[in-house]
Design a protein around this motif. Structure first.
Motif, PDB file in Angstrom:
ATOM      1  N   UNK A 288       0.848  -1.197   0.000  1.00  0.00           N
ATOM      2  CA  UNK A 288       0.000   0.000   0.000  1.00  0.00           C
ATOM      3  C   UNK A 288       0.881   1.243   0.000  1.00  0.00           C
ATOM      4  N   UNK A 289       0.336   2.357   0.399  1.00  0.00           N
ATOM      5  CA  UNK A 289       1.091   3.615   0.435  1.00  0.00           C
ATOM      6  C   UNK A 289       1.685   3.970  -0.930  1.00  0.00           C
ATOM      7  N   UNK A 290       0.866   3.881  -1.969  1.00  0.00           N
ATOM      8  CA  UNK A 290       1.327   4.234  -3.311  1.00  0.00           C
ATOM      9  C   UNK A 290       1.674   3.043  -4.179  1.00  0.00           C
ATOM     10  N   UNK A 291       2.007   1.914  -3.552  1.00  0.00           N
ATOM     11  CA  UNK A 291       2.355   0.726  -4.323  1.00  0.00           C
ATOM     12  C   UNK A 291       1.158   0.171  -5.085  1.00  0.00           C
ATOM     13  N   UNK A 292      -0.041   0.361  -4.511  1.00  0.00           N
ATOM     14  CA  UNK A 292      -1.238  -0.183  -5.165  1.00  0.00           C
ATOM     15  C   UNK A 292      -1.490   0.458  -6.530  1.00  0.00           C
ATOM     16  N   UNK A 293      -0.952   1.653  -6.752  1.00  0.00           N
ATOM     17  CA  UNK A 293      -1.154   2.324  -8.040  1.00  0.00           C
ATOM     18  C   UNK A 293      -0.556   1.523  -9.199  1.00  0.00           C
ATOM     19  N   UNK A 294       0.602   0.893  -8.951  1.00  0.00           N
ATOM     20  CA  UNK A 294       1.240   0.075  -9.984  1.00  0.00           C
ATOM     21  C   UNK A 294       0.374  -1.139 -10.329  1.00  0.00           C
ATOM     22  N   UNK A 295      -0.179  -1.766  -9.286  1.00  0.00           N
ATOM     23  CA  UNK A 295      -1.032  -2.932  -9.489  1.00  0.00           C
ATOM     24  C   UNK A 295      -2.317  -2.552 -10.216  1.00  0.00           C
ATOM     25  N   UNK A 296      -2.927  -1.459  -9.808  1.00  0.00           N
ATOM     26  CA  UNK A 296      -4.191  -1.041 -10.408  1.00  0.00           C
ATOM     27  C   UNK A 296      -4.015  -0.640 -11.873  1.00  0.00           C
ATOM     28  N   UNK A 297      -2.899   0.018 -12.178  1.00  0.00           N
ATOM     29  CA  UNK A 297      -2.638   0.395 -13.568  1.00  0.00           C
ATOM     30  C   UNK A 297      -2.527  -0.847 -14.439  1.00  0.00           C
ATOM     31  N   UNK A 298      -1.786  -1.840 -13.943  1.00  0.00           N
ATOM     32  CA  UNK A 298      -1.613  -3.086 -14.692  1.00  0.00           C
ATOM     33  C   UNK A 298      -2.948  -3.819 -14.819  1.00  0.00           C
ATOM     34  N   UNK A 299      -3.708  -3.873 -13.742  1.00  0.00           N
ATOM     35  CA  UNK A 299      -5.007  -4.561 -13.767  1.00  0.00           C
ATOM     36  C   UNK A 299      -5.955  -3.903 -14.767  1.00  0.00           C
TER      37      UNK A 299
END
Length: 247
Positions: free
Chosen positions: A217-228
């Motif tokens: 979390x803390x900004x890391x989820x943005x990478x996952x969401x973009x890929x998803x």
């Protein structure tokens, strides 16, 4: 073979169909009735013969187009999209698998249809980066050892990128929308920036306990969401091609 003919007729150009139908009606009417009506002058006779010739020529040209252009194009497209379907969909399913496996490790049975941004954020916030994942590897001593989630995402990225390479040879035969969706995923930076951010977090932590508690979390989820989100664009395109080409 029945599916092929369904595709053949469904992919016909509507404008050409309407023009051909109009030409058939014109030729039929001229041949059946209008040529038998006395014309007031030769101008109308000439016009009738001209449009009759144009109508017949258009019908003949359309039949020639169907045989020499449309038929081989549809046949080729049906084959190409059928061949590309497995590696392209494998890209999508491997990306979706990241969140399904993380949820599974937490005791949740999540289907890919249930995935959404809110659920993905919840899964990432409760997944600790250095915990054991669902993937295992063989260490230097020959023992089977579970990978942590960092090693997991690196492994999954290598897998879906290998499928991207498998589709690349077909790029010249696929439509631009299909190619663009795959290219977007290929160009998406994923595991490396996550690893870099976690390394910074790790150096800032003062104890091993704090390091082990770091989650995605803390900004890391943005990478996952973009890929998803990019994977879902590709999924939609693949499903549309399946409907269009009936494979």
């Amino acid at each position: 073979m029945n599916n092929f003919w369904i595709v053949f007729f469904k992919t016909l150009n509507r404008t050409l169909n309407m023009l051909t139908l109009a030409s058939v009606i014109l030729v039929f009417c001229l041949d059946m009735w209008l040529f038998d009506i006395p014309a007031p002058c030769q101008f109308f006779v000439a016009c009738g013969k001209f449009f009759y010739g144009v109508g017949l020529s258009f019908i003949a040209a359309y039949i020639f187009y169907l045989i020499t252009v449309h038929y081989p194009e549809v046949k080729k497209a049906s084959t190409v999209y059928k061949v590309s379907d497995f590696p392209a969909m494998a890209i999508v399913t491997n990306i979706e698998r990241i969140f399904i496996d993380m949820a599974k490790k937490q005791g949740m049975d999540i289907k890919r249809e249930n995935l959404n941004e809110k659920l993905i954020k919840d899964i990432l916030s409760s997944t600790r980066c250095y915990d054991d994942s669902t993937l295992s590897d063989i260490d230097s001593q020959g023992k089977i050892k579970a990978k942590n989630w960092l090693g997991y995402i690196v492994s999954v990225e290598k897998t879906y990128r290998s499928f991207i390479n498998g589709v690349k040879s077909l790029y010249s035969q696929l439509d631009s929308e299909y190619v663009a969706a795959i290219s977007e995923i290929e160009q998406c930076d994923f595991s490396q920036p996550i690893m870099a951010m976690l390394l910074r977090h790790k150096t800032q932590q003062k104890s091993q306990q704090n390091i082990e508690s770091i989650t995605f979390e803390s900004g890391l989820e943005d990478f996952f969401l973009e890929l998803y989100n990019k994977s879902q664009v590709l999924r939609k395109i693949i499903e549309e091609r399946r409907l269009r080409y009936k494979y």
